[in-house]
Scaffold this motif. Structure first.
Motif, PDB file in Angstrom:
ATOM      1  N   SER A   1       0.846  -1.216  -0.070  1.00 25.17           N
ATOM      2  CA  SER A   1      -0.174  -0.026  -0.089  1.00 25.17           C
ATOM      3  C   SER A   1       0.661   1.275   0.019  1.00 25.17           C
ATOM      4  N   ALA A   2       1.944   1.247   0.908  1.00 25.38           N
ATOM      5  CA  ALA A   2       2.733   2.401   1.097  1.00 25.38           C
ATOM      6  C   ALA A   2       3.491   2.731  -0.431  1.00 25.38           C
ATOM      7  N   ILE A   3       4.041   1.731  -1.282  1.00 21.65           N
ATOM      8  CA  ILE A   3       4.560   1.949  -2.399  1.00 21.65           C
ATOM      9  C   ILE A   3       3.566   2.357  -3.568  1.00 21.65           C
ATOM     10  N   SER A   4       2.263   1.674  -3.488  1.00 22.67           N
ATOM     11  CA  SER A   4       1.266   2.224  -4.389  1.00 22.67           C
ATOM     12  C   SER A   4       0.944   3.461  -4.444  1.00 22.67           C
ATOM     13  N   VAL A   5       0.850   4.051  -3.097  1.00 23.71           N
ATOM     14  CA  VAL A   5       0.366   5.605  -3.044  1.00 23.71           C
ATOM     15  C   VAL A   5       1.395   6.513  -3.107  1.00 23.71           C
ATOM     16  N   SER A   6       2.698   6.038  -3.251  1.00 19.86           N
ATOM     17  CA  SER A   6       3.632   7.062  -3.598  1.00 19.86           C
ATOM     18  C   SER A   6       4.688   6.827  -4.445  1.00 19.86           C
ATOM     19  N   ILE A   7       4.388   5.634  -5.338  1.00 16.34           N
ATOM     20  CA  ILE A   7       5.197   5.290  -6.598  1.00 16.34           C
ATOM     21  C   ILE A   7       5.297   6.425  -7.656  1.00 16.34           C
ATOM     22  N   ASN A   8       4.250   7.001  -8.053  1.00 18.60           N
ATOM     23  CA  ASN A   8       3.912   8.050  -8.952  1.00 18.60           C
ATOM     24  C   ASN A   8       4.309   9.512  -8.722  1.00 18.60           C
ATOM     25  N   ILE A   9       4.795   9.647  -7.249  1.00 21.07           N
ATOM     26  CA  ILE A   9       4.969  10.791  -6.926  1.00 21.07           C
ATOM     27  C   ILE A   9       6.454  10.907  -6.510  1.00 21.07           C
ATOM     28  N   SER A  10       7.114   9.851  -5.826  1.00 22.11           N
ATOM     29  CA  SER A  10       8.282  10.012  -5.507  1.00 22.11           C
ATOM     30  C   SER A  10       9.360   8.735  -5.822  1.00 22.11           C
ATOM     31  N   GLY A  11       8.544   7.623  -6.547  1.00 20.79           N
ATOM     32  CA  GLY A  11       9.300   6.667  -6.926  1.00 20.79           C
ATOM     33  C   GLY A  11       8.962   5.346  -6.021  1.00 20.79           C
ATOM     34  N   GLY A  12       8.283   5.696  -4.778  1.00 19.88           N
ATOM     35  CA  GLY A  12       7.866   4.685  -3.694  1.00 19.88           C
ATOM     36  C   GLY A  12       8.918   4.035  -3.147  1.00 19.88           C
ATOM     37  N   HIS A  13       9.981   4.762  -2.692  1.00 19.99           N
ATOM     38  CA  HIS A  13      11.307   4.172  -2.044  1.00 19.99           C
ATOM     39  C   HIS A  13      11.098   3.588  -0.591  1.00 19.99           C
ATOM     40  N   VAL A  14      10.300   4.307   0.320  1.00 17.85           N
ATOM     41  CA  VAL A  14       9.847   3.874   1.541  1.00 17.85           C
ATOM     42  C   VAL A  14      10.982   3.052   2.316  1.00 17.85           C
ATOM     43  N   ASN A  15      12.412   3.604   2.167  1.00 21.78           N
ATOM     44  CA  ASN A  15      13.366   2.762   2.782  1.00 21.78           C
ATOM     45  C   ASN A  15      14.650   3.334   2.254  1.00 21.78           C
ATOM     46  N   PRO A  16      15.562   3.939   3.223  1.00 26.25           N
ATOM     47  CA  PRO A  16      16.708   4.557   3.024  1.00 26.25           C
ATOM     48  C   PRO A  16      17.524   3.742   2.088  1.00 26.25           C
ATOM     49  N   ALA A  17      17.643   2.360   2.365  1.00 22.67           N
ATOM     50  CA  ALA A  17      18.617   1.459   1.399  1.00 22.67           C
ATOM     51  C   ALA A  17      18.095   1.345  -0.120  1.00 22.67           C
ATOM     52  N   VAL A  18      16.977   1.677  -0.281  1.00 24.25           N
ATOM     53  CA  VAL A  18      16.294   1.556  -1.663  1.00 24.25           C
ATOM     54  C   VAL A  18      17.005   3.084  -2.225  1.00 24.25           C
ATOM     55  N   THR A  19      16.622   4.081  -1.379  1.00 23.26           N
ATOM     56  CA  THR A  19      17.052   5.368  -1.987  1.00 23.26           C
ATOM     57  C   THR A  19      18.731   5.421  -2.092  1.00 23.26           C
ATOM     58  N   PHE A  20      19.326   4.720  -1.361  1.00 20.83           N
ATOM     59  CA  PHE A  20      20.970   4.452  -1.447  1.00 20.83           C
ATOM     60  C   PHE A  20      21.320   3.832  -2.715  1.00 20.83           C
ATOM     61  N   GLY A  21      20.608   2.606  -2.957  1.00 24.52           N
ATOM     62  CA  GLY A  21      20.641   2.076  -4.320  1.00 24.52           C
ATOM     63  C   GLY A  21      20.347   2.774  -5.225  1.00 24.52           C
ATOM     64  N   ALA A  22      19.324   3.630  -5.472  1.00 24.21           N
ATOM     65  CA  ALA A  22      19.133   4.472  -6.577  1.00 24.21           C
ATOM     66  C   ALA A  22      20.025   5.422  -6.743  1.00 24.21           C
ATOM     67  N   LEU A  23      20.822   6.154  -5.639  1.00 20.38           N
ATOM     68  CA  LEU A  23      21.667   7.194  -5.677  1.00 20.38           C
ATOM     69  C   LEU A  23      23.126   6.736  -6.374  1.00 20.38           C
ATOM     70  N   LEU A  24      23.171   5.225  -6.054  1.00 22.40           N
ATOM     71  CA  LEU A  24      24.475   4.625  -6.570  1.00 22.40           C
ATOM     72  C   LEU A  24      24.375   4.295  -7.949  1.00 22.40           C
ATOM     73  N   GLY A  25      23.206   4.237  -8.466  1.00 20.60           N
ATOM     74  CA  GLY A  25      22.864   3.791  -9.743  1.00 20.60           C
ATOM     75  C   GLY A  25      22.431   5.151 -10.536  1.00 20.60           C
ATOM     76  N   GLY A  26      22.795   6.209  -9.954  1.00 20.72           N
ATOM     77  CA  GLY A  26      22.441   7.579 -10.951  1.00 20.72           C
ATOM     78  C   GLY A  26      21.057   7.708 -11.200  1.00 20.72           C
ATOM     79  N   ARG A  27      20.199   7.172 -10.296  1.00 27.69           N
ATOM     80  CA  ARG A  27      18.647   7.313 -10.613  1.00 27.69           C
ATOM     81  C   ARG A  27      18.088   8.605  -9.819  1.00 27.69           C
TER      82      ARG A  27
END
Length: 259
Positions: free
Chosen positions: A74-100
């Motif tokens: 639910s948390a990802i579904s309501v945020s994925i179109n706005i923020s990408g639905g990370h909901v997790n600093p580790a996911v954000t860190f992975g996206a940062l390392l990947g240049g996303r």
């Protein structure tokens, strides 16, 4: 318009105050709040309901895994179109390392995720009449290094799933099931790692309850493990799975001026 492949940038000064950044940050705060409130709340609720009932630990583990899987979906579904639905600093860190994602946006996300987890934990303590949030710790007989390896492996699977279903430019229609797939892998990992170290896979999910409940034993595991596992998954998927010649959008859409 397509973005250049693996765009690494700090971000312009106006990115910090751009309305898109504010909306995305708010979305991460609310989504993380939803996830932590339901996830940690399910643990407190089981402790209240089944305190003297003799219910099996296996049944409780299944309930906790389902609560986390459903709430994360639910948390990802309501945020994925706005923020990408990370909901997790580790996911954000992975996206940062990947240049996303830009560095400025990543920092905003980390702050929002931690605050969302803290507010959820505070409200849980309020509505449960002062019950102390549980958080995470390794089980008796399980070494700290075993817990660390578990967190690395489980978060690797989580972030790899995020990349395959939500980031990969060739994902096609698979992107529509990204929230479900991510929720499933988290629920499955809890069934595996829950009895050993609680199966956090998410520094914000661990930090909020730890702060409010003041439980810090082996807390470092729930930061180091997810960041190492998430970072490895991002680098492997970016540089070994995604074709370098395929242009793609960033995981988090940038402000229009960045196109």
């Amino acid at each position: 318009m397509p973005q250049p492949t693996r765009r690494y940038a700090f971000g312009r000064a106006d990115e910090a105050t751009h309305p898109d950044s504010i909306r995305a940050t708010l979305a991460e705060f609310i989504a993380t709040f939803i996830f932590v409130f339901a996830g940690e709340g399910s643990i407190l609720a089981l402790g209240k309901i089944y305190k003297d009932s003799g219910t099996s630990a296996a049944s409780e583990l299944i309930v906790i895994a389902l609560a986390h899987a459903f709430s994360l979906f639910s948390a990802i579904s309501v945020s994925i179109n706005i923020s990408g639905g990370h909901v997790n600093p580790a996911v954000t860190f992975g996206a940062l390392l990947g240049g996303r994602i830009l560095v400025v946006r990543a920092v905003y996300y980390w702050i929002a995720q931690l605050l969302g987890a803290i507010v959820a934990s505070l409200l849980l303590r309020l509505v449960t009449n002062g019950m102390r949030t549980v958080g995470f710790n390794v089980a008796p007989g399980v070494g700290a290094w075993h817990g660390l390896i578990l967190e690395i492996v489980m978060t690797f699977g989580l972030v790899y799933t995020v990349y395959a279903t939500a980031i990969d430019p060739k994902r096609g229609g698979l992107g529509t099931i990204a929230p479900l797939a991510i929720g499933f892998i988290v629920g499955a990992n809890i069934l595996v790692g829950g009895p050993f170290d609680g199966a956090s896979m998410n520094p914000a999910r661990a930090f909020g309850p730890a702060l409010v409940g003041w439980r810090w034993r082996n807390h470092w595991i729930y930061w180091v493990g997810p960041f190492v596992g998430g970072g490895l998954a991002a680098l492997i998927y970016e540089y070994m799975v995604i074709p370098t010649e395929v242009p793609h959008h960033t995981h988090q859409p940038l402000a229009p001026e960045d196109y």
